[in-house]
Design an enzyme around this catalytic site. Structure first.
Site: not given
Length: 828
Positions: A58, A247, A379-380
């Protein structure tokens, strides 16, 4: 590397482990073993795939620009602005002489590369960190897009900040009023990590996309990767590369680039922004607080995966934001556009050169398909209903067009809680291919949860452990992770892939830690967890050999004692009537703030604005995060902590702490967290936190809440306005000894992997289940002080490999304190 930088190459690890590594096994008759490891006679455990372990990349901690992406010029296209970070401008990282103006008008290079520089004079770039790093004798490729306003050539020089020449100057001569790319080569005549690139012209000229690349990128790729960082990743031999986040994927606006609307900054990461010629890729705000150029884009991720023999695993936004934003996009047309983008991505990766997106891939230099097999969606996300509705639409479209593609869903941002349970139930009922789990927890958690996946449904969705790490960067953290990894391998029929995270961190630009590989502008080094991951990733084997371990002991938890605390997170709040009492009603501490002071309270960190007034204790700053103050160190093991709390303004709610220790460990009850959408109990461990429980929760501004935290040893019950809100018991035992055994069919070896995460050696009897084995074996050991860290100047934790003797069907060995040992034993 500058001559004044030195490194200790694992001396401490060598001194700790060498005597043990070369010593013969312990005589079983002489010492009673602490543990016994017994292998099944058959290697009939679950198969281990090449994709068992991989890496997660990331762009956090400046991991891409200024990191893995080898571009040496910062803000090369003058696109930085205040949206990216406070104080950013089109001339960030540049200094000028003469006349230099950043312009955005109809004469721009293209609609995506909007800013350019009008120059008469010089413009100098400082690069990243201390400057541009060059090495004597190496070549560096310069390029620039230019439009000539006069007849003077461009002078290109490379010097230190002090003016020392680092390369012979290069001259290029722009002609004509059309944007044209010009190139040149600079050969370094000296080594420095403080270079400055200067471009100058005596006549007016327009410039854009000023670039300097080392000729020696990884595999010699144009627009390539920094060689030392790519080498370190390749040395892990990862089975997959998960990218581009994190994120980064599911935050910001989900709307795509729109030239007519001056395009939204802070867009979510959308793959189509990142392919094609680099000068046509629009830059974007990075979620982690800087600008991302997208020079390292989807094509480069696919190429790198192929270069290191790893499976590419892209993650696409699901139009539900996570990472504290918690918003869902209610736009059916936009959702369908993103679904089509997912289908187009598969075509970009795998389609023939005659297809629309396969043609784009081929035009970038890769006519052969990349062989994409797996795609993750989301994602999350902490809004399970909204996420799930969108995931099903992605799944329906992708499976209809490409039934061969495996899809990865997810289970939210933590290892447990209502979102986790909800999404796992949905994924099981749906028969999803894989479910992505993420968690960052304390070393104790990893030592307490080796059996986490033992009870998972063998017929349900498989697990992709996409992000995990122990919350610090010491060798103790790596030992805990290693113990946990033995459980991942033992459950390889359920846990199909796992990747430590994050992968990279620039030492001068850190948004998150721990991290696996650290770097500055000319050096890189692996953390202790890098060495641990490398040991596991390069010694996976192909099948688990069932084994059991007996003996030893466990570490029992201590009661929750320590100071009490109050805090806020981007919120103004008032607290009142704080009391701590024993079960018999006697008072340990009380403060109603009626005297107009808070003398018993001290700041844990100097953040926020705390004032005792009007019969309350108020924190009035709505910008500061983690404003904790503490009081009253409680030594009782049973007590009740009560208070009143009122939110006055801001983004979130209350943080009520207890069990605060001087070591930085604590618990807090988080109400109205995650932008006032979730409640939780979090356990602070040094500089980070793990979640012990979560549930939906909202705090109303102006409403006074009565809070009670009831502590009974290790058990805590939480009451909100007289009703039980939740409870937990932090009573898990810690198991400091772990093992797993795998077989390597290619070499005919057993790989016995033993983790001893305690401060004493572990004498261990190893029963190989009647197998005939060679009398010698290869031992690789990581050992040392659990408080050690690998740094730029010293790497005390490095593997030591030796040959051991006296190996037999049954033998005894002493495993060092605080160590991980891999024994490769040849079977006969």
């Amino acid at each position: 590397m500058p001559e004044n930088k030195t490194r200790l190459v694992g001396l401490a690890a060598l001194l700790v482990t060498l005597p043990l590594a070369i010593a013969p096994p312990v005589s079983a008759a002489a010492v009673e073993p602490d543990y016994t490891i017994a292998l099944s006679p058959k290697a009939d455990g679950p198969a281990l795939a090449k994709s068992q372990y991989g890496v997660f990349f990331e762009d956090i901690n400046y991991a891409a620009d200024g990191g893995l992406y080898a571009e040496l010029v910062r803000n090369r296209s003058f696109e930085f602005n205040a949206t990216d970070a406070g104080g950013y401008t089109g001339l960030t990282a540049w200094t000028t002489t003469g006349t230099a103006t950043v312009v955005n008008d109809a004469q721009r290079l293209n609609d995506r590369n909007r800013n350019y520089l009008k120059l008469t004079g010089t413009v100098t770039n400082a690069g990243y960190n201390t400057g541009i790093a060059v090495k004597k004798g190496e070549k560096y490729d310069f390029s620039v897009w230019a439009r000539a306003g006069g007849s003077a050539p461009l002078q290109v020089t490379l010097q230190t900040a002090a003016g020392v020449t680092l390369a012979a100057p290069v001259e290029v001569s722009p002609t004509g009023d059309a944007w044209t790319k010009y190139t040149g080569t600079l050969k370094a005549t000296a080594t420095s990590d403080q270079g400055r690139l200067t471009v100058g012209s005596a006549a007016p000229v327009s410039l854009d996309e000023i670039s300097l690349f080392p000729r020696d990128t990884y595999k010699g790729r144009a627009n390539g990767l920094r060689e030392d960082l790519a080498d370190k990743i390749a040395a892990l031999k990862p089975g997959f590369v998960r990218f581009p986040g994190g994120c980064l994927v599911n935050t910001g606006s989900m709307y795509p680039y729109d030239a007519a609307n001056n395009y939204p900054r802070a867009r979510s990461y959308q793959w189509k922004d990142t392919v094609g010629p680099v000068e046509t890729r629009a830059t974007n705000k990075n979620f982690w607080g800087y600008n991302q150029s997208y020079g390292l884009g989807y094509y480069e991720y696919f190429q790198f995966s192929e270069d290191i023999g790893a499976m590419p695993l892209p993650v696409l936004p699901a139009l539900v934001t996570g990472c504290g934003q918690n918003r869902a996009t209610n736009d059916p047309a936009l959702l369908q556009q993103h679904v089509q983008d997912a289908l187009d991505l598969i075509e970009f990766a795998n389609g023939p050169v005659t297809s629309t997106w396969g043609k784009v891939r081929a035009s970038m230099g890769h006519p052969k398909p990349f062989g994409l097999t797996t795609v993750a969606v989301g994602n999350e996300e902490n809004l399970p209903e909204e996420y799930w509705a969108n995931f099903l639409q992605f799944q329906a479209a992708i499976k209809a067009a490409h039934p061969e593609i495996a899809l990865v869903s997810n289970s939210g941002p933590d290892d447990q809680g209502s979102t986790f349970d909800n999404l796992w139930a949905k994924n099981k009922a749906n028969g999803t291919d894989l479910v992505d789990e993420h968690y960052y927890n304390s070393p104790a958690w990893f030592l307490q949860n080796n059996a986490r996946y033992d009870s998972y449904d063998r017929s349900g969705p498989k697990v992709f452990l996409g992000e995990y790490a122990s919350l610090d960067a010491k060798f103790a953290n790596s030992l805990a992770e290693a113990a946990y990894m033995t459980g991942l391998e033992r459950n390889a029929d359920v846990v199909k892939m796992a990747s430590y995270a994050p992968l990279l961190a620039n030492i001068d630009n850190v948004q998150w830690k721990p991290d696996m590989i650290w770097f500055d502008n000319d050096e890189s080094w692996g953390s202790t967890s890098y060495q641990m991951q490398k040991l596991f990733m390069t010694n996976v084997g192909d099948r688990v050999v069932p084994s059991t371990v007996t003996g030893g002991g466990v570490i029992t938890p201590k009661p929750i004692t320590g100071a009490i605390g109050l805090s806020t997170w981007r919120t103004a709040a008032t607290y009142d009537d704080v009391t701590v009492t024993r079960p018999d009603g006697s008072t340990i501490f009380a403060d109603d703030f009626n005297d107009g002071n808070a003398d018993g309270w001290t700041a844990v960190q100097p953040r926020g604005t705390w004032t005792a007034a009007s019969g309350g204790y108020a924190q009035t700053d709505t910008v500061s995060e983690d404003t904790m103050v503490k009081a009253a160190t409680v030594t009782d093991t049973d007590y009740d902590y009560t208070l009143k709390a009122t939110k006055q303004a801001g983004a979130e709610g209350f943080l009520v702490a207890f069990g605060i220790q001087e070591t930085g460990n604590f618990y807090w009850w988080n109400l109205g967290g995650w932008n006032n959408t979730q409640g939780a109990v979090e356990k602070g461990v040094t500089s980070a936190k793990e979640q012990l429980l979560t549930k939906p929760n909202t705090v109303n501004t102006g409403q006074t809440y009565n809070l009670k935290i009831q502590v009974r040893g290790t058990k805590v019950t939480l009451f909100l306005d007289g009703a039980e809100w939740a409870s937990f018991d932090d009573n898990a035992v810690t198991e400091p000894f772990a093992q797993v055994v795998t077989s390597d069919a290619k070499t005919g070896e057993l790989i016995v992997k033993v983790v001893n995460a305690q401060d004493k050696p572990a004498v261990t009897k190893i029963d190989l289940g009647g197998r005939k084995v060679a009398p010698t074996a290869k031992a690789t050991v990581l050992a040392g002080d659990p408080g050690e860290q690998n740094t730029r100047t010293a790497e005390p934790i490095l593997p030591v490999t030796s040959t051991i003797h006296g190996v037999a069907s049954t033998f005894t060995r002493k495993f060092p304190a605080n160590s991980v040992t891999f024994l490769r034993i040849r079977t006969r």
